[in-house]
Scaffold this motif. Sequence first.
Motif, short mmCIF file in Angstrom:
data_model
loop_
_atom_site.label_atom_id
_atom_site.label_comp_id
_atom_site.label_asym_id
_atom_site.label_seq_id
_atom_site.Cartn_x
_atom_site.Cartn_y
_atom_site.Cartn_z
N ARG A 16 33.50 73.99 2.47
CA ARG A 16 32.93 72.96 3.32
C ARG A 16 32.39 73.61 4.58
O ARG A 16 33.01 74.51 5.14
CB ARG A 16 34.00 71.94 3.73
CG ARG A 16 34.14 70.82 2.73
CD ARG A 16 35.27 69.88 3.08
NE ARG A 16 35.38 68.85 2.06
CZ ARG A 16 34.74 67.68 2.12
NH1 ARG A 16 34.02 67.38 3.19
NH2 ARG A 16 34.85 66.80 1.16
N ILE A 20 30.62 69.21 5.39
CA ILE A 20 29.70 68.93 4.28
C ILE A 20 30.06 69.85 3.10
O ILE A 20 30.13 71.07 3.27
CB ILE A 20 28.23 69.16 4.72
CG1 ILE A 20 27.87 68.12 5.79
CG2 ILE A 20 27.28 69.06 3.53
CD1 ILE A 20 26.59 68.40 6.51
N ALA A 67 20.97 68.19 5.69
CA ALA A 67 22.22 67.45 5.50
C ALA A 67 22.68 66.76 6.80
O ALA A 67 23.18 65.64 6.76
CB ALA A 67 23.31 68.38 4.98
N ARG A 71 23.30 62.77 7.03
CA ARG A 71 24.56 62.20 7.49
C ARG A 71 24.33 61.29 8.70
O ARG A 71 24.94 60.23 8.83
CB ARG A 71 25.54 63.33 7.85
CG ARG A 71 26.95 62.83 8.10
CD ARG A 71 27.96 63.94 8.05
NE ARG A 71 27.77 64.92 9.12
CZ ARG A 71 28.55 65.98 9.27
NH1 ARG A 71 29.55 66.20 8.45
NH2 ARG A 71 28.33 66.84 10.24
N HIS A 76 26.23 60.50 2.73
CA HIS A 76 27.30 61.49 2.55
C HIS A 76 26.73 62.64 1.73
O HIS A 76 26.90 62.67 0.50
CB HIS A 76 28.50 60.85 1.84
CG HIS A 76 29.18 59.81 2.67
ND1 HIS A 76 28.70 58.53 2.79
CD2 HIS A 76 30.29 59.88 3.46
CE1 HIS A 76 29.48 57.84 3.60
NE2 HIS A 76 30.45 58.64 4.03
N ARG A 78 25.73 66.43 0.10
CA ARG A 78 26.36 67.64 -0.43
C ARG A 78 25.24 68.67 -0.61
O ARG A 78 24.08 68.30 -0.84
CB ARG A 78 27.07 67.36 -1.76
CG ARG A 78 26.14 66.81 -2.80
CD ARG A 78 26.83 66.42 -4.09
NE ARG A 78 25.82 66.03 -5.05
CZ ARG A 78 25.26 64.81 -5.10
NH1 ARG A 78 25.65 63.88 -4.25
NH2 ARG A 78 24.32 64.54 -5.98
N ALA A 88 19.89 69.66 -0.63
CA ALA A 88 20.82 68.80 0.11
C ALA A 88 20.52 67.39 -0.36
O ALA A 88 19.40 66.92 -0.21
CB ALA A 88 20.61 68.94 1.61
N CYS A 90 22.18 63.21 -1.39
CA CYS A 90 23.28 62.24 -1.38
C CYS A 90 22.86 61.01 -2.18
O CYS A 90 21.68 60.70 -2.29
CB CYS A 90 23.70 61.87 0.04
SG CYS A 90 22.36 61.60 1.20
#
Length: 260
Positions: A16, A20, A67, A71, A76, A78, A88, A90
């Motif tokens: 992480r 993230i 990312a 966010r 959210h 990943r 990147a 979500c």
Amino acid sequence: MLLVDPPPSQGDLHFRAFGIPVRVHPWFWIVAVMLGLGGGGPADPLQTLVWVAVMFVSILVHEMGHAFLQRRFGGHPRITLYGLGGLAACDDCDRSPRSQVLISLAGPVAGFLFAAIVVLVIVASGRQIGVIAPGEINWDSLGVPAAVVQPMILFQVYFESFRSNLAYTVVADLLQINILWGLINLLPIYPLDGGRVARELFTLSQPRRGIVQSLWLSIVTAGAFAAFGLLRGSLLTAIMFGYLAYANYQTLQAYEQHWR
Ligand SMILES: [Zn+2]
């Protein structure tokens, strides 16, 4: 510049970064080593290692740029690093055109900010740094032992060399990857970041015609850069942009069949 997440593999590295989740697929390391060795000549293990490490950090910074904004807009995200780049994404990302444009631009901007920090470090160390046209290096007029970073499409960066070979390699690789990767990604070629921005803008008023227009823009731009790569003798450039032109042409054909 990926469209979909590659399937999980046994060699995946998971961690992480700033909360993230990040997944590094084994192909990321393989392609990074191949690019590091791509210059030809005898391979220097330390230089190749530095290149791979700098590519890892730089592409992670680029994807973190995407990312962070995903966010910020309530998603959210990943991150996946795979092959020549990353993704990147979500499932709950804000799909509004404004958010999508800002999210797409945030990747190259993060890389340019990273490069700006490197430039500040060079300046703070009392060294000269500048930009020149490719092939126009007058070493005498520079007046200092200078190192030139690989051409950035239309220009190249030079900076006063470091005494340590390692420091020089790290700085040159950081500048090259962060500036060049950002510039390439800003080209209006789908699925590069610039291509995503172009598609959002083209489809604002006319969704169906906008898709076709953005695909043609991708084909023409990628085709021009593929030809440029062939003329300059850069096989990697020719193959990469040739593939992008072909993939967009295929998408265009499938799209026109569908709406016929
Ligand atoms: Zn990007």
